[in-house]
Write an enzyme that holds these catalytic residues in place. Structure first.
Site, PDB file in Angstrom:
ATOM      1  N   SER A  30       0.849  -1.190   0.000  1.00  0.00           N
ATOM      2  CA  SER A  30       0.000   0.000   0.000  1.00  0.00           C
ATOM      3  C   SER A  30       0.881   1.235   0.000  1.00  0.00           C
ATOM      4  CB  SER A  30      -0.887   0.017   1.254  1.00  0.00           C
ATOM      5  OG  SER A  30      -1.532   1.269   1.417  1.00  0.00           O
ATOM      6  N   TYR A  64      -2.481  -0.851  10.228  1.00  0.00           N
ATOM      7  CA  TYR A  64      -2.619  -1.220   8.820  1.00  0.00           C
ATOM      8  C   TYR A  64      -1.318  -0.931   8.077  1.00  0.00           C
ATOM      9  CZ  TYR A  64      -3.873  -0.661   3.887  1.00  0.00           C
ATOM     10  OH  TYR A  64      -3.897  -0.738   2.521  1.00  0.00           O
TER      11      TYR A  64
END
Length: 267
Positions: A142, A155
């Site tokens: 990400s 995350y």
């Protein structure tokens, strides 16, 4: 690795980028195995594929269960006789809260799906991939995997771990027939909040946001193209490319920029 006639397994194939990866791979004449823990979403992907004239093999699997992943590996290889590539796409985000307010159960859930799920699938299939004439592992990290995002600290930590796991694996496999790619998506128009089990307050998308967001179908094409070109790093979206450069040149300034952008989202 050209995907035509190759057997490619995609995790999180029930929706979002995963579904679009499945459909795009099928359109390029790959043989695809889609897995997801959400049975109804996976069935919907299969129905769409069938309407388009494609044959799709699916398995309902929870990638956080190591034994289930190992059983999947046996079943997936048995179905076609071999598997040439895996795309570890499945992932979830955390609630938009600071670490101090995040429960251990929420922390563990994100780590189990994003890190251990990716690790289990990769490690389980790797011995077989090494026997193929050519193989490929694609792991989805990400933009938050190289840049701190307040309210998504855990995350981001899992996606940073996926980044280094993938890059380390690339080095370890440099003299083998298996190529490895890490993907850094920026803002993608998916329902990742809903798919992560988070309550979502629907808000209209502004024109500025509309220009930044990448459609899942376009993201899938970029990822598969990068896979076919054996790219080491695959950036999805202009925002991902821009932030990567910004963070490498001025990390503290880039972190402050994202922190300012996140105000109002964090509870």
């Amino acid at each position: 690795m050209k995907v035509q006639d190759k057997v490619i397994l995609v995790t999180g194939g029930g929706n979002g980028i995963g579904r679009e990866l499945v459909l795009h791979l099928l359109s390029k004449k790959a043989k695809v195995i889609a897995i997801d823990r959400n049975k109804s979403a996976l069935e919907e992907t299969a129905i769409i594929a069938e309407k388009l004239g494609y044959s799709l093999k699916t398995f309902v699997v929870d990638i956080t269960n190591k034994n289930d992943v190992e059983a999947l590996t046996v079943d997936a290889i048995a179905h076609y006789g071999y598997v040439d590539g895996i795309i570890n796409n499945a992932g979830i985000i955390q609630p938009f809260v600071k670490l101090n307010d995040l429960s251990y159960s929420e922390i563990e859930r994100v780590i189990q799906v994003n890190l251990y799920g990716t690790l289990y699938v990769t490690k389980s299939f790797l011995p077989h991939l090494l026997t193929r004439p050519e193989g490929h592992i694609v792991n989805i990290s990400s933009m938050g995997g190289f840049l701190p995002v307040p309210g998504q600290t855990i995350y981001g930590a899992t996606k940073a771990a996926v980044k280094l796991l993938t890059e380390g694996l690339n080095s370890e496999l440099s003299n083998t027939n298996v190529r490895v790619s890490v993907v850094f998506p920026g803002a993608i128009r998916t329902n990742i909040m809903g798919n992560s089990g988070l309550s979502v307050e629907e808000k209209p998308i502004s024109k500025a946001e509309e220009r930044i967001l990448t459609l899942p179908s376009k993201a899938a094409k970029i990822i598969v193209d990068g896979m076919e070109r054996n790219r080491y790093r695959i950036f999805v979206g202009l925002d991902s490319k821009f932030v990567d450069l910004y963070y490498r040149l001025a990390p503290k300034s880039a972190a402050a920029f994202i922190c300012k952008k996140m105000k109002g989202l964090i509870k």
